[in-house]
Scaffold this motif. Structure first.
Motif, PDB file in Angstrom:
ATOM      1  N   PRO A  77      -3.447 -46.278-126.253  1.00  0.00           N
ATOM      2  CA  PRO A  77      -4.762 -46.874-125.995  1.00  0.00           C
ATOM      3  C   PRO A  77      -5.764 -46.425-127.054  1.00  0.00           C
ATOM      4  N   VAL A  78      -6.461 -47.394-127.650  1.00  0.00           N
ATOM      5  CA  VAL A  78      -7.471 -47.109-128.661  1.00  0.00           C
ATOM      6  C   VAL A  78      -8.799 -47.689-128.182  1.00  0.00           C
ATOM      7  N   LEU A  79      -9.818 -46.854-128.111  1.00  0.00           N
ATOM      8  CA  LEU A  79     -11.129 -47.310-127.660  1.00  0.00           C
ATOM      9  C   LEU A  79     -11.811 -48.097-128.768  1.00  0.00           C
ATOM     10  N   ARG A  80     -11.951 -49.400-128.560  1.00  0.00           N
ATOM     11  CA  ARG A  80     -12.660 -50.266-129.493  1.00  0.00           C
ATOM     12  C   ARG A  80     -13.673 -51.086-128.709  1.00  0.00           C
ATOM     13  N   ASN A  81     -14.541 -51.788-129.427  1.00  0.00           N
ATOM     14  CA  ASN A  81     -15.559 -52.597-128.768  1.00  0.00           C
ATOM     15  C   ASN A  81     -14.959 -53.620-127.820  1.00  0.00           C
ATOM     16  N   GLY A  82     -13.785 -54.138-128.168  1.00  0.00           N
ATOM     17  CA  GLY A  82     -13.145 -55.145-127.328  1.00  0.00           C
ATOM     18  C   GLY A  82     -12.771 -54.642-125.955  1.00  0.00           C
ATOM     19  N   ALA A  83     -12.653 -53.311-125.797  1.00  0.00           N
ATOM     20  CA  ALA A  83     -12.283 -52.749-124.495  1.00  0.00           C
ATOM     21  C   ALA A  83     -13.379 -52.934-123.454  1.00  0.00           C
ATOM     22  N   LEU A  84     -14.582 -53.304-123.889  1.00  0.00           N
ATOM     23  CA  LEU A  84     -15.676 -53.530-122.955  1.00  0.00           C
ATOM     24  C   LEU A  84     -15.557 -54.883-122.256  1.00  0.00           C
ATOM     25  N   ARG A  91      -5.811 -54.694-121.668  1.00  0.00           N
ATOM     26  CA  ARG A  91      -4.875 -54.262-122.703  1.00  0.00           C
ATOM     27  C   ARG A  91      -4.932 -52.750-122.885  1.00  0.00           C
ATOM     28  N   LEU A  92      -6.130 -52.177-122.799  1.00  0.00           N
ATOM     29  CA  LEU A  92      -6.274 -50.727-122.930  1.00  0.00           C
ATOM     30  C   LEU A  92      -5.459 -50.009-121.863  1.00  0.00           C
ATOM     31  N   VAL A  93      -5.556 -50.489-120.618  1.00  0.00           N
ATOM     32  CA  VAL A  93      -4.812 -49.876-119.506  1.00  0.00           C
ATOM     33  C   VAL A  93      -3.310 -50.048-119.723  1.00  0.00           C
ATOM     34  N   ALA A  94      -2.913 -51.242-120.150  1.00  0.00           N
ATOM     35  CA  ALA A  94      -1.484 -51.485-120.390  1.00  0.00           C
ATOM     36  C   ALA A  94      -0.947 -50.582-121.490  1.00  0.00           C
ATOM     37  N   ASP A  95      -1.705 -50.424-122.565  1.00  0.00           N
ATOM     38  CA  ASP A  95      -1.279 -49.537-123.652  1.00  0.00           C
ATOM     39  C   ASP A  95      -1.158 -48.100-123.172  1.00  0.00           C
ATOM     40  N   ALA A  96      -2.101 -47.683-122.319  1.00  0.00           N
ATOM     41  CA  ALA A  96      -2.078 -46.310-121.805  1.00  0.00           C
ATOM     42  C   ALA A  96      -0.842 -46.075-120.946  1.00  0.00           C
ATOM     43  N   LEU A  97      -0.521 -47.027-120.072  1.00  0.00           N
ATOM     44  CA  LEU A  97       0.611 -46.851-119.159  1.00  0.00           C
ATOM     45  C   LEU A  97       1.944 -46.921-119.901  1.00  0.00           C
TER      46      LEU A  97
END
Length: 399
Positions: A77-84, A91-97
């Motif tokens: 998971p990479v924190l980018r502006n799109g995560a808002l 996608r952030l949650v999916a990448d993290a899991l």
């Protein structure tokens, strides 16, 4: 997770085994933070067996392998502006899991001497390092002082969980400490290593023909290429025969900004004076062709590698008068700092720089020599390796 076939210099052969360090980075391009990573890995490979985890393929991989690092790919998971946005958050949650187990395996296998997390956009890695019983260092390159405080606190999660923090400037350290005060006592400022050009070509002796202006960086609203265009427009209105090269490309999803920029240029009648050359991994030929470099960031800059590269190339420079750009260019006689919101001041600064060209050219050469001393790889290696070695000493209770 997939690994490159390149094993790195420390994975086999004779000689004592070097302590394994896992380096984690959020991309595989060759922009500012990516180039700083190359300097960091170059500093570490002589003392550690370095494995670098990247989220995907890109030109950075070959550069890292050439330095002797092992490169692996790991979903993260990479924190980018799109995560808002909802889709970005999903996608952030999916990448993290999906990246959780592979990340833990990498940390346990390659991070015994420490986990080096490059940028604060990777908050899961310091947490996972703690879960795996490893110590971590977060290298912070961002100083987003203008973001909402709640969002800044979220971005500070990685450094807050790391055992040590390296900041690329005093400005970066102070901005981080505003929302995460406890990081101040374990933070160290290490100014970036910035390699100079392979061959220094002084700026031309006389200004004949068009004045060549250069912007280097992402084509994004916060980096300010629109300010460079506005400054060019003002100069042309004053009768200055000037040209502008925009060296850089947009992030995916920001194509609208490039289209908007092109529309503005066309409306001002500047089509034949602005050249979009896209991204180039080798910036030195373009710097060598420039008379004056513009770094017109509208948003905060944690340090300003682009500005330092211009100084190293002995180019007169005009920068935005704020944030880490002040720190990066402090003490250089050939640099002018102005308000990014006032294009007329940029035009004034360019005309002041070119008004006494002989003195400007001499100052730029002196600045280049000074910058070479400030940003040497030996200085950077000594300071950075000391911070990573401290992780192992802390684990052993020696500090």
């Amino acid at each position: 997770m997939s690994a490159s076939s390149h094993r790195g210099r420390g994975s086999g052969g004779a000689g004592p085994a070097r302590p394994p360090v896992l380096v984690v980075h959020p991309g595989a391009e060759l922009y500012g933070a990516d180039r700083v990573l190359l300097g960091s890995v170059a500093a570490l490979v002589a003392d550690f067996d370095v494995t670098v985890a990247l989220p995907g393929p890109g030109p950075l991989t070959a550069e890292l392998e050439a330095l002797g690092a092992r490169v692996v790919r790991c979903r993260m998971p990479v924190l980018r502006n799109g995560a808002l946005r909802p889709a970005g958050l999903a996608r952030l949650v999916a990448d993290a899991l999906r990246g959780l187990v592979p990340a833990l395996r990498l940390i346990r296998r390659h991070g015994a001497a420490g986990v080096y997390v490059n940028t604060l956009t990777l908050p899961s890695w310091p947490l996972l390092a703690r879960v795996a019983g490893r110590r971590s260092l977060c290298h912070v390159h961002e100083a987003e002082q203008s973001l909402p405080r709640l969002l800044r606190r979220g971005l500070a999660l990685g450094p807050a969980l790391a055992h040590r923090v390296v900041a690329n400037s005093g400005f970066t350290r102070d901005v981080l400490a505003e929302v995460a005060p406890r990081t101040a006592r374990r933070s160290t400022v290490v100014h970036n290593v910035v390699p100079g050009p392979p061959v220094l070509r002084p700026v031309r002796e006389t200004l004949t023909g068009p004045l060549h202006l250069l912007y280097v960086g992402r084509l994004s609203p916060r980096k300010g290429p629109q300010v460079a265009v506005a400054a060019l427009d003002e100069l042309v209105r004053r009768g200055v025969d000037a040209r502008l090269v925009l060296l850089g490309s947009v992030f995916t999803g920001y194509e609208w900004f490039e289209a908007e920029l092109r529309t503005t240029i066309a409306a001002a009648g500047l089509d034949d004076r602005v050249d979009f050359v896209g991204f180039r991994s080798d910036v030195w030929p373009h710097l060598a062709d420039a008379d004056v470099v513009l770094v017109p960031s509208v948003g905060d800059e944690s340090f300003g590698n682009t500005a330092v590269e211009a100084v190293l190339a002995a180019r007169p420079l005009v920068v935005s008068d704020h944030s880490g750009l002040r720190e990066a260019t402090a003490g250089y006689a050939g640099v002018r700092a102005v308000d990014p919101a006032r294009p007329e001041e940029w035009a004034d600064a360019v005309q002041a720089v070119t008004g006494d060209w002989g003195a400007t050219r001499a100052a730029a050469l002196e600045d280049a020599a000074q910058a070479q001393r400030r940003h040497t790889s030996s200085r950077y290696r000594t300071e950075l390796v000391a911070q990573v070695r401290a992780l192992t000493r802390e684990l052993r209770g020696e500090l």
